[in-house]
Design a protein around this motif. Sequence first.
Motif, PDB file in Angstrom:
ATOM      1  N   THR A  16       0.653  -1.114  -0.080  1.00  0.00           N
ATOM      2  CA  THR A  16       0.038   0.025   0.079  1.00  0.00           C
ATOM      3  C   THR A  16       1.092   1.293   0.043  1.00  0.00           C
ATOM      4  OG1 THR A  16      -1.635  -1.113   1.213  1.00  0.00           O
ATOM      5  CG2 THR A  16      -1.662   1.441   1.225  1.00  0.00           C
ATOM      6  N   TYR A  71       0.658   5.344  -0.094  1.00  0.00           N
ATOM      7  CA  TYR A  71       0.035   6.655  -0.108  1.00  0.00           C
ATOM      8  C   TYR A  71       0.734   7.601  -1.148  1.00  0.00           C
ATOM      9  CZ  TYR A  71      -2.623   5.570   4.460  1.00  0.00           C
ATOM     10  OH  TYR A  71      -3.379   4.931   5.216  1.00  0.00           O
ATOM     11  N   THR A  72      -0.125   8.333  -1.803  1.00  0.00           N
ATOM     12  CA  THR A  72       0.484   9.294  -2.738  1.00  0.00           C
ATOM     13  C   THR A  72      -0.736  10.416  -2.846  1.00  0.00           C
ATOM     14  OG1 THR A  72       1.570   9.587  -4.735  1.00  0.00           O
ATOM     15  CG2 THR A  72      -0.199   8.107  -4.751  1.00  0.00           C
ATOM     16  N   VAL A 112      -2.966   4.692  -2.952  1.00  0.00           N
ATOM     17  CA  VAL A 112      -4.167   5.311  -2.186  1.00  0.00           C
ATOM     18  C   VAL A 112      -3.829   6.806  -2.290  1.00  0.00           C
ATOM     19  CG1 VAL A 112      -5.187   5.752   0.239  1.00  0.00           C
ATOM     20  CG2 VAL A 112      -4.519   3.609  -0.352  1.00  0.00           C
ATOM     21  N   ALA A 122      -4.279  10.773  -1.485  1.00  0.00           N
ATOM     22  CA  ALA A 122      -4.359  11.412  -0.281  1.00  0.00           C
ATOM     23  C   ALA A 122      -4.306  12.889  -0.418  1.00  0.00           C
ATOM     24  CB  ALA A 122      -3.335  11.042   1.116  1.00  0.00           C
ATOM     25  N   LEU A 151      -0.334  14.766   2.494  1.00  0.00           N
ATOM     26  CA  LEU A 151       0.151  13.238   2.875  1.00  0.00           C
ATOM     27  C   LEU A 151       0.759  13.268   4.234  1.00  0.00           C
ATOM     28  CD1 LEU A 151       2.256  12.278  -0.349  1.00  0.00           C
ATOM     29  CD2 LEU A 151      -0.074  11.391   0.502  1.00  0.00           C
ATOM     30  N   ARG A 180      -1.839  13.486   7.026  1.00  0.00           N
ATOM     31  CA  ARG A 180      -2.631  12.303   7.209  1.00  0.00           C
ATOM     32  C   ARG A 180      -1.827  11.223   7.912  1.00  0.00           C
ATOM     33  NH1 ARG A 180      -5.757   8.612   2.967  1.00  0.00           N
ATOM     34  NH2 ARG A 180      -6.041   6.707   4.080  1.00  0.00           N
ATOM     35  N   THR A 182      -0.956   3.791  10.876  1.00  0.00           N
ATOM     36  CA  THR A 182      -1.017   3.780   9.221  1.00  0.00           C
ATOM     37  C   THR A 182      -1.194   2.478   8.503  1.00  0.00           C
ATOM     38  OG1 THR A 182      -0.157   4.956   7.201  1.00  0.00           O
ATOM     39  CG2 THR A 182       1.345   4.274   8.736  1.00  0.00           C
ATOM     40  N   ALA A 218      -0.260   2.486   5.378  1.00  0.00           N
ATOM     41  CA  ALA A 218       0.693   2.727   4.351  1.00  0.00           C
ATOM     42  C   ALA A 218       2.134   1.915   4.631  1.00  0.00           C
ATOM     43  CB  ALA A 218       1.263   4.131   4.216  1.00  0.00           C
ATOM     44  N   VAL A 230       5.291   5.980   1.490  1.00  0.00           N
ATOM     45  CA  VAL A 230       4.720   7.320   1.208  1.00  0.00           C
ATOM     46  C   VAL A 230       5.390   7.860   0.227  1.00  0.00           C
ATOM     47  CG1 VAL A 230       4.135   9.516   2.138  1.00  0.00           C
ATOM     48  CG2 VAL A 230       3.722   7.346   3.580  1.00  0.00           C
TER      49      VAL A 230
END
Length: 326
Positions: free
Chosen positions: A24, A26-27, A56, A58, A64, A67, A75, A77, A80
């Motif tokens: 996973t 986050y971006t 995901v 964000a 980012l 979050r 998290t 994530a 990241v």
Amino acid sequence: MKYLAFATGLFAATTAVAETPVLTIYTYDSFVSDWGPGPAVEKAFEEVCDCDLQFVGAGDGAALLGRLKLEGARTEADVVLGLDTNLTAAAAATGLFAQSPVSAEYALPVAWNDPLFVPYDWGYFAFVQNADLENAPADFKALADSDLKIVIQDPRSSTPGLGLLMWVKAAYGDEAPAIWAGLSDNIVTVTKGWSEAYGLFLEGEADMVLSYTTSPAYHLIAEEDASKTAAPFTEGHYLQIEVAGKIAGTDQPELADQFLQFMVTDAFQSVIPTTNWMYPAVTPETGLPEGFETLIQPEKALMVPPADADTIRDAALAEWLEALTQ
């Protein structure tokens, strides 16, 4: 017997799906858009990782970190992707990131020695305008003295918005509040992210929009439209380097390391110029696409050292807020 065979097959298929590791990431939203790098990166990495890569979105880049701070060690994530050097010190201070195993021959304007974060692209902030704009400003003071309408992004949620604060501060120091006071009546609106701001510019709601020196390449290459250009400013342009980092508490540490290493390969870097419309951190084997040679080249590069960014950001944000609320 047929039921038994069906049940056995179903169990095997379900087990196979369950055993596929998920990474996973986050971006920011534009990275995972249909026209962004996300789809091509996902496809290329899944061909070599035997995994399920899930991006995901964000919000914008600065969101980012917000979050991540909110979620903390909880998290979901593993990686990241989308912070920049104005945020790396604050991100490191959370204690949520692990050291990077990546080494590469970077094609960056500055030396890179951050132990936590892997750069994947870079560019210079600029105001994008129509090429036929009359009396285009050559610096912030001329912009402030003009009647031109501009759209910018909120520095609390957007890395370009934060980059603009640092740009003005790096160029003008103690004079920055006066620059913002002058610019306040030029600002049509402040958007949460880059996509909203650029869209308003394209719709004719503003004469200029905060973006990148590389943004006109999109119009030239993807649309065969040479009507957009970036305004060269004599104060110089602020350098942004975008990075990714591994979450220390990930349950997929080897897969996260594999992705970070994949980021500096040609399979990743070659899609950056014509999807994220930035300069790649590692020069692709084929070089830069035709059209990038037409972009302006800043005569002076500005950049606040990452270690100083937190302190300068807080002061610059206070100045910006005061100017815009007068």
